[in-house]
Design a protein around this motif. Sequence first.
Motif, PDB file in Angstrom:
ATOM      1  N   TRP A 107      39.445  36.403  40.543  1.00 48.86           N
ATOM      2  CA  TRP A 107      38.055  36.310  40.939  1.00 48.86           C
ATOM      3  C   TRP A 107      37.868  35.200  41.976  1.00 48.86           C
ATOM      4  N   HIS A 108      37.619  35.557  43.213  1.00 55.42           N
ATOM      5  CA  HIS A 108      37.382  34.606  44.305  1.00 55.42           C
ATOM      6  C   HIS A 108      38.306  33.393  44.177  1.00 55.42           C
ATOM      7  N   LYS A 144      44.862  44.610  44.330  1.00 52.98           N
ATOM      8  CA  LYS A 144      45.614  43.377  44.069  1.00 52.98           C
ATOM      9  C   LYS A 144      46.597  43.624  42.901  1.00 52.98           C
ATOM     10  N   GLU A 183      42.904  49.019  41.334  1.00 51.73           N
ATOM     11  CA  GLU A 183      42.708  47.733  42.018  1.00 51.73           C
ATOM     12  C   GLU A 183      43.880  47.497  42.956  1.00 51.73           C
ATOM     13  N   GLN A 201      26.835  30.551  37.593  1.00 52.82           N
ATOM     14  CA  GLN A 201      25.394  30.306  37.631  1.00 52.82           C
ATOM     15  C   GLN A 201      24.678  31.033  36.494  1.00 52.82           C
ATOM     16  N   ASN A 202      25.446  31.704  35.651  1.00 52.42           N
ATOM     17  CA  ASN A 202      24.854  32.418  34.512  1.00 52.42           C
ATOM     18  C   ASN A 202      25.404  31.829  33.222  1.00 52.42           C
ATOM     19  N   LEU A 218      25.580  38.681  38.030  1.00 52.28           N
ATOM     20  CA  LEU A 218      26.513  38.986  36.933  1.00 52.28           C
ATOM     21  C   LEU A 218      25.786  39.145  35.599  1.00 52.28           C
ATOM     22  N   ASN A 266      26.913  47.003  43.018  1.00 51.28           N
ATOM     23  CA  ASN A 266      26.698  45.805  43.830  1.00 51.28           C
ATOM     24  C   ASN A 266      26.529  46.068  45.324  1.00 51.28           C
TER      25      ASN A 266
END
Length: 447
Positions: A44-45, A39, A37, A56-57, A398, A385
């Motif tokens: 996460w965003h 970073k 990675e 949303q899950n 997700l 993705n």
Amino acid sequence: MTNDTPYDFIAIGLGPFNLGLACLAEPLDGVRSLFLEKKNQFAWHSGMLLEGTTLQNPFLADMVSMADPTNPLSYLNYCKQQGRLYTYYIRENWYLTRQEFDRYCKWAAAQLKNVRYQHNVQEIWHDPKRACYVVAGACGPHNTAFQLLTKKLVIGIGGVPYIPACFTKAEGAVEAVHTSNYLSNKANLQRCKNITVIGSGQSGAEVYQDLLLESERHRYTLNWVTRASRFFQMENAKLTLELITPDYGNYFYGLKPEVKHKVLDDQRSIYNGINQSLIERIYETLDERSHREAPATRQMTNLALKHCEYVSGSGQWALTFEHTQLGHHYIHFTDGLVFATGYRYQLPSFIEGIRERIRWDSAGRYDPSKSWAVDHQNREIYVQNVGLQSHGLTNPDLGLACYRNSRLLAELTGQDPYPCEPHTAFQDFAPAADSGFELLDGQGTFS
Ligand SMILES: Cc1cc2nc3c(=O)[nH]c(=O)nc-3n(C[C@H](O)[C@H](O)[C@H](O)COP(=O)(O)OP(=O)(O)OC[C@H]3O[C@@H](n4cnc5c(N)ncnc54)[C@H](O)[C@@H]3O)c2cc1C
């Protein structure tokens, strides 16, 4: 094992999809995996971790549970380890806040030994002599060069913020930000006299609501503009949610490309709409403030952005729109501008070294197999993705991360450590052999 022994697989990027893969891979005996990675930690965003926004899950869509509910990196075990299981139980919080999801992911990532941060992958090539790939790049605070060997690859680098092509950056211009950088620019935006948010997906709605709630304190006017014909709600009826199952993903993969395209267009409100609860909160806020002397706010549909230019004299953005139904053109001047225009996949430059080994579709995109392999042999290079066009709406969700990761691990290891349930939906997306619906010949005739 020497430094020259290739890993079984190296995964590039540590967003939620590859993090889930790392969590599921680590307990597997004899599997040598490594996750790189760029970073310096999992995040996460972070520009959109707004107070009160939720996933949303349901929480079961954590890094491991849908593949292996006994895995210690589940969300429930995170609560237990934090001493918060009873709080969580009493709160009955089915949808985690995004801040909580980010905290949970950071906790899970911190348990893993197969992750290296500050590793920016810049080049990959195939070494035929050693029959493996060389993954190279820069790592650490001084960008030290590294090279690692691997038999297989998983590319999970997410998308990049998309800003409409008609926008050009202007020197000294006042705020124009993409939602991905919203939080760090929020204070500056709120110094503007007026702000325009463009785009009506979930991120656009969250930013609009966030700015709306504070508009009276900062006294800016606020416009929310979309080219869509309405601010549509994300569908979440149970039988519709069955489209976000492995069964539906398998059915969709077998459709013809031209059919897939039409189907995806029809399904926009399943993977692109706004949460019902957020729409309700926006409506309540609008109603509440309408009884006060609040600064003006408007929500405008059917307006497609055509032109976007900085007028240095006035220090404003001149936005030209076309009404998609009336055909009229409009100009609007705004101080602050927020692009809630989503993300696009961008082919990474490191692909160039392995381009010849990859299968491409006619539009120049990866052409993934059903098991997300993109190399000609279907057994070396996998993607996370990037298969909306091939795998449908199950691709970015997700809730299906564990499923895809369990299938990827079956491919990557040659075993099936996390088998999936044989049936995941009640409905038939095409009549099964035992359904009593018999297939007729091509003309649809019965003889
Ligand atoms: C604000 C927001 C909220 C969302 N909420 C939901 C939701 O509730 N439910 C849902 O199903 N989906 C949601 N999504 C969609 C999707 O699940 C997320 O975008 C998710 O983060 C995608 O995960 P990813 O692993 O593909 O990529 P990313 O999260 O983008 O992670 C990719 C990682 O790869 C790293 N990387 C890139 N290039 C390199 C390189 N060369 N070398 C090393 N590392 C590299 C990046 O630094 C990054 O950390 C949301 C999206 C956004 C923007």
